[in-house]
Design a protein around this motif. Structure first.
Motif, mmCIF file in Angstrom:
data_model
loop_
_atom_site.group_PDB
_atom_site.id
_atom_site.type_symbol
_atom_site.label_atom_id
_atom_site.label_comp_id
_atom_site.label_asym_id
_atom_site.label_seq_id
_atom_site.Cartn_x
_atom_site.Cartn_y
_atom_site.Cartn_z
ATOM 1 N N ALA A 1 30.511 38.938 53.636
ATOM 2 C CA ALA A 1 29.939 39.986 52.779
ATOM 3 C C ALA A 1 30.930 41.107 52.445
ATOM 4 O O ALA A 1 30.899 41.648 51.336
ATOM 5 C CB ALA A 1 28.700 40.590 53.438
ATOM 6 N N VAL B 1 28.044 45.132 57.768
ATOM 7 C CA VAL B 1 28.783 44.904 56.520
ATOM 8 C C VAL B 1 29.675 46.105 56.197
ATOM 9 O O VAL B 1 30.868 45.958 55.916
ATOM 10 C CB VAL B 1 27.817 44.632 55.341
ATOM 11 C CG1 VAL B 1 28.584 44.547 54.024
ATOM 12 C CG2 VAL B 1 27.029 43.350 55.562
ATOM 13 N N CYS C 1 24.322 49.069 51.628
ATOM 14 C CA CYS C 1 24.628 48.141 52.724
ATOM 15 C C CYS C 1 23.626 48.438 53.826
ATOM 16 O O CYS C 1 23.916 48.262 55.012
ATOM 17 C CB CYS C 1 26.042 48.342 53.243
ATOM 18 S SG CYS C 1 27.314 47.995 52.042
ATOM 19 N N ASP D 1 21.269 41.643 46.498
ATOM 20 C CA ASP D 1 21.436 40.784 47.660
ATOM 21 C C ASP D 1 22.731 39.974 47.619
ATOM 22 O O ASP D 1 22.812 38.942 46.935
ATOM 23 C CB ASP D 1 20.215 39.844 47.767
ATOM 24 C CG ASP D 1 19.944 39.391 49.191
ATOM 25 O OD1 ASP D 1 20.633 39.865 50.098
ATOM 26 O OD2 ASP D 1 19.031 38.561 49.381
ATOM 27 N N PHE D 2 23.709 40.396 48.403
ATOM 28 C CA PHE D 2 24.997 39.685 48.459
ATOM 29 C C PHE D 2 24.774 38.178 48.613
ATOM 30 O O PHE D 2 24.043 37.744 49.498
ATOM 31 C CB PHE D 2 25.802 40.130 49.685
ATOM 32 C CG PHE D 2 26.171 41.585 49.731
ATOM 33 C CD1 PHE D 2 26.827 42.191 48.675
ATOM 34 C CD2 PHE D 2 25.880 42.342 50.862
ATOM 35 C CE1 PHE D 2 27.186 43.535 48.740
ATOM 36 C CE2 PHE D 2 26.233 43.686 50.938
ATOM 37 C CZ PHE D 2 26.883 44.281 49.870
ATOM 38 N N ASN E 1 22.207 39.503 64.655
ATOM 39 C CA ASN E 1 22.653 40.889 64.455
ATOM 40 C C ASN E 1 21.460 41.786 64.110
ATOM 41 O O ASN E 1 20.313 41.349 64.098
ATOM 42 C CB ASN E 1 23.754 40.960 63.385
ATOM 43 C CG ASN E 1 23.328 40.338 62.069
ATOM 44 O OD1 ASN E 1 22.143 40.107 61.853
ATOM 45 N ND2 ASN E 1 24.276 40.062 61.199
ATOM 46 N N GLY F 1 26.384 49.788 59.036
ATOM 47 C CA GLY F 1 26.161 48.715 60.001
ATOM 48 C C GLY F 1 27.270 47.688 59.924
ATOM 49 O O GLY F 1 28.434 48.028 59.680
ATOM 50 N N PRO G 1 20.783 56.183 59.835
ATOM 51 C CA PRO G 1 19.964 56.848 60.852
ATOM 52 C C PRO G 1 20.559 56.750 62.264
ATOM 53 O O PRO G 1 20.207 57.541 63.140
ATOM 54 C CB PRO G 1 18.613 56.126 60.769
ATOM 55 C CG PRO G 1 18.850 54.882 59.986
ATOM 56 C CD PRO G 1 20.062 55.118 59.147
ATOM 57 N N ASP H 1 20.659 43.014 61.319
ATOM 58 C CA ASP H 1 20.028 42.505 60.099
ATOM 59 C C ASP H 1 18.971 41.460 60.474
ATOM 60 O O ASP H 1 17.846 41.468 59.962
ATOM 61 C CB ASP H 1 21.118 41.890 59.203
ATOM 62 C CG ASP H 1 20.604 41.446 57.848
ATOM 63 O OD1 ASP H 1 19.646 42.070 57.359
ATOM 64 O OD2 ASP H 1 21.168 40.490 57.292
ATOM 65 N N ALA I 1 20.399 60.254 57.277
ATOM 66 C CA ALA I 1 19.842 59.291 56.321
ATOM 67 C C ALA I 1 18.506 59.746 55.753
ATOM 68 O O ALA I 1 17.710 60.386 56.438
ATOM 69 C CB ALA I 1 19.669 57.946 57.008
ATOM 70 N N ALA J 1 21.327 44.378 49.170
ATOM 71 C CA ALA J 1 20.137 43.833 49.849
ATOM 72 C C ALA J 1 19.102 43.436 48.789
ATOM 73 O O ALA J 1 19.216 43.815 47.625
ATOM 74 C CB ALA J 1 19.568 44.885 50.797
ATOM 75 N N TYR K 1 17.955 56.887 46.826
ATOM 76 C CA TYR K 1 19.425 56.841 46.831
ATOM 77 C C TYR K 1 19.937 56.421 45.446
ATOM 78 O O TYR K 1 20.869 57.015 44.906
ATOM 79 C CB TYR K 1 19.935 55.819 47.854
ATOM 80 C CG TYR K 1 19.931 56.285 49.294
ATOM 81 C CD1 TYR K 1 20.930 57.127 49.781
ATOM 82 C CD2 TYR K 1 18.960 55.842 50.188
ATOM 83 C CE1 TYR K 1 20.946 57.519 51.117
ATOM 84 C CE2 TYR K 1 18.965 56.236 51.519
ATOM 85 C CZ TYR K 1 19.959 57.071 51.980
ATOM 86 O OH TYR K 1 19.988 57.468 53.289
HETATM 87 N N1 LIG Z 1 26.002 40.079 55.816
HETATM 88 C C1 LIG Z 1 25.563 39.281 54.888
HETATM 89 O O1 LIG Z 1 26.014 38.169 54.749
HETATM 90 C C2 LIG Z 1 24.503 39.759 53.946
HETATM 91 C C3 LIG Z 1 24.191 38.966 52.874
HETATM 92 C C4 LIG Z 1 23.246 39.401 51.974
HETATM 93 C C5 LIG Z 1 22.622 40.610 52.163
HETATM 94 N N2 LIG Z 1 22.910 41.352 53.239
HETATM 95 C C6 LIG Z 1 22.166 42.581 53.397
HETATM 96 O O2 LIG Z 1 23.061 43.660 53.540
HETATM 97 C C7 LIG Z 1 22.420 44.659 54.314
HETATM 98 C C8 LIG Z 1 23.355 45.123 55.412
HETATM 99 O O3 LIG Z 1 23.581 44.064 56.319
HETATM 100 P P1 LIG Z 1 24.202 44.375 57.745
HETATM 101 O O4 LIG Z 1 24.450 43.072 58.391
HETATM 102 O O5 LIG Z 1 25.307 45.348 57.616
HETATM 103 O O6 LIG Z 1 22.968 45.074 58.469
HETATM 104 P P2 LIG Z 1 23.006 46.130 59.658
HETATM 105 O O7 LIG Z 1 21.638 46.114 60.237
HETATM 106 O O8 LIG Z 1 24.154 45.906 60.558
HETATM 107 O O9 LIG Z 1 23.271 47.519 58.905
HETATM 108 C C9 LIG Z 1 22.320 48.122 58.101
HETATM 109 C C10 LIG Z 1 22.320 49.586 58.432
HETATM 110 O O10 LIG Z 1 21.484 50.257 57.486
HETATM 111 C C11 LIG Z 1 20.915 51.353 58.144
HETATM 112 N N3 LIG Z 1 19.793 51.847 57.352
HETATM 113 C C12 LIG Z 1 18.533 51.363 57.260
HETATM 114 N N4 LIG Z 1 17.795 52.133 56.436
HETATM 115 C C13 LIG Z 1 18.613 53.113 55.973
HETATM 116 C C14 LIG Z 1 18.424 54.202 55.097
HETATM 117 N N5 LIG Z 1 17.248 54.423 54.524
HETATM 118 N N6 LIG Z 1 19.482 55.003 54.864
HETATM 119 C C15 LIG Z 1 20.677 54.794 55.443
HETATM 120 N N7 LIG Z 1 20.905 53.766 56.282
HETATM 121 C C16 LIG Z 1 19.893 52.933 56.545
HETATM 122 C C17 LIG Z 1 20.535 50.791 59.504
HETATM 123 O O11 LIG Z 1 20.369 51.787 60.452
HETATM 124 C C18 LIG Z 1 21.726 49.893 59.805
HETATM 125 O O12 LIG Z 1 22.707 50.539 60.602
HETATM 126 C C19 LIG Z 1 21.106 44.057 54.837
HETATM 127 O O13 LIG Z 1 20.039 44.467 54.029
HETATM 128 C C20 LIG Z 1 21.338 42.593 54.656
HETATM 129 O O14 LIG Z 1 20.130 41.869 54.474
HETATM 130 C C21 LIG Z 1 23.847 40.973 54.140
#
Ligand SMILES: NC(=O)c1ccc[n+]([C@@H]2O[C@H](COP(=O)([O-])OP(=O)(O)OC[C@H]3O[C@@H](n4cnc5c(N)ncnc54)[C@H](O)[C@@H]3O)[C@@H](O)[C@H]2O)c1
Length: 441
Positions: A365, A25, A170, A246-247, A280, A23, A85, A282, A121, A221, A206
């Motif tokens: 991130a 990040v 991620c 969790d970043f 987004n 996604g 997915p 997330d 996935a 996360a 995983y």
């Molecule tokens: N961006 C930030 O600043 C930040 C900070 C802290 C934590 N996070 C965490 O990092 C994670 C990623 O953030 P993001 O902005 O890229 O989110 P995003 O929604 O853009 O990407 C996450 C991806 O994970 C996929 N996914 C969900 N379940 C899955 C599984 N079982 N197997 C494989 N893929 C799977 C989703 O389809 C999605 O494409 C989130 O959990 C978010 O809370 C982000």
């Protein structure tokens, strides 16, 4: 006495970077690395790429770049793989995520981005309600998902001829889970997998697959994932580094700088109200109360642990702390986080601080994800298995040994990280005592 420094194996060959989730990040990480490799951008925000480390006394003038001091894998040696997915390759996913400017930062590396196609996935919607996409293993049987992940790791390794791998979560935030008897030891955990026990989330599969394959695992996360007795023990026993959770990117980063400042000056706190808007995917996932609860726990913990209300009841014995995240599509990845902080000083007079952080979630991130990959691989080559507390610097809810409270203060975390690097390389610890500068000759 300090534990003897380890022998660090050199970073030879390719390093596979397996991201769970492709996604915002993950694609921002991959694109950034590809851009840096081609001299088309700077790795801003990455300590491994831009940071220096002081060695010896202040008068010694020895301050190498961290990447010249410790043997990290080079960016040219990174090869990316991912599961998601959603079937979109990294090129399409990056466009969708809307973090990077397409013409400036995606088109020039389109070929490399298109080459990263998500593997099916291990996904179960029970754990992530707001995602509905078809590129899955087609089963929610936990043993089958575990085997599927291991098989895809084998295929990735063979196809890309990588020497070593690191896996980083991620993926979306899963629903809130707490450790149960199923997570206590290997027999119970294995039996729970066979019984399709609902407390075994895909992220745990995983993580378990990674550890079984001798692959360090980092969790971006707040999901429980690798922070269970069984997986902590497994990682320690098999010498595989783990870290999470969790970043620490935006609002919590700020919180872990401001709160230690208040405490250092013995200023009181009566309330801290934090709210966010983000639009987004997330944000959409966090719109589900069960996923939000996982995030909320992670965000709420830091103040209590930094301020130690039990030790300072007059200053911090009655703090009202609230965190809200609101899904607001127009902002996309450009989150806005507001903090209203009610403090009090001498004789109890109240004061306020207001912080409005207009940040970019994934821009903050991605460098953390890169550093976690490179440092986890370094730790592995140094023979450091189990919880890597020195990587707390990167996390909102750092993993620690049972019974040990987490250190949240950003600058204590940074000091710990750098002292760990010094220790790894046989350099002296820096204590900041500095009395020697003032001694008579
Ligand atoms: N961006 C930030 O600043 C930040 C900070 C802290 C934590 N996070 C965490 O990092 C994670 C990623 O953030 P993001 O902005 O890229 O989110 P995003 O929604 O853009 O990407 C996450 C991806 O994970 C996929 N996914 C969900 N379940 C899955 C599984 N079982 N197997 C494989 N893929 C799977 C989703 O389809 C999605 O494409 C989130 O959990 C978010 O809370 C982000």
């Amino acid at each position: 006495m300090t534990t003897p420094s380890p022998v660090v194996r050199p970073a030879e060959g390719k390093l596979g970077v397996l991201t769970v989730g492709l996604g915002a990040v993950a694609t921002t990480l991959i694109a950034g690395v590809e851009l840096v490799k081609r001299g088309m951008g700077d790795p801003i925000g990455s300590l491994t790429q831009m940071g220096t480390i002081r060695l010896g006394k202040r008068t010694d003038d020895r301050t190498p770049l961290i990447k010249d001091f410790v043997p990290l894998a080079g960016l040219d040696d990174l090869v990316f793989g991912a599961w998601d997915p959603f079937p979109d390759d990294a090129y399409v996913a990056a466009q969708r995520a809307g973090v990077l400017d397409g013409p400036r930062h995606i088109e020039g590396i389109a070929e490399a981005m298109r080459a990263v196609r998500p593997m099916p996935a291990a996904f179960d919607q029970t754990y992530c309600k707001n995602i509905d996409a078809p590129n899955t293993m087609g089963t929610v049987n936990k043993r089958a998902m575990l085997n599927g992940i291991i098989e895809s790791i084998h295929r990735f390794r063979e196809e890309h001829m990588v020497e070593r791998c690191v896996m980083i979560w991620c993926g979306s935030t899963e629903i809130f889970l707490e450790p149960t008897p199923a997570h206590m030891d290997l027999d119970s955990f294995e039996a729970a997998i066979d019984a399709n026990d609902p407390t075994i989330a895909p992220s745990m599969l995983y993580a378990y697959a990674a550890l079984k394959e001798g692959i360090p695992f980092a969790n971006g996360a707040p999901n429980l994932t690798v922070d269970t007795p069984v997986l902590r023990q497994y990682a320690t026993d098999h010498g595989v580094p783990i870290s999470g959770k969790d970043f620490k990117t935006g609002q919590t980063l700020v919180k872990t700088v401001i709160a230690p400042m208040l405490k250092a000056r013995m200023l009181g706190l009566s309330g801290w109200y934090s709210t966010n808007i983000l639009g987004n995917r997330d944000g959409e996932v966090l719109d589900d109360p069960e996923s939000f609860k996982t995030k909320e726990e992670s965000k709420l913990g830091v103040l209590e642990q930094i301020l130690q209300p039990d030790k300072y009841p007059t200053l911090y014995g009655n703090v009202f702390h609230k965190v809200r995240i609101n899904y607001y599509p127009p902002r996309g990845d450009n989150k806005e986080g507001w903090d209203n902080i009610d403090i009090f000083g001498w004789m109890g007079y109240p004061m306020q601080m207001k912080i409005d952080f207009l940040c970019r979630d994934s821009i903050l991130a991605a460098p953390l994800a890169l550093d976690l990959v490179l440092f986890s691989d370094l730790a592995h080559r140094a023979g450091m298995g189990g919880i890597q507390e020195w990587l707390s610097f990167y996390y909102k809810s750092p993993q620690t040994a049972p019974g040990l409270y987490a250190e949240h203060d950003l600058f204590i975390q940074l000091t710990k990280l750098k002292n760990t690097l010094r220790w790894m390389m046989g350099e002296e610890q820096i204590t900041h005592l500095g009395i020697e500068y003032y001694r008579e000759e």
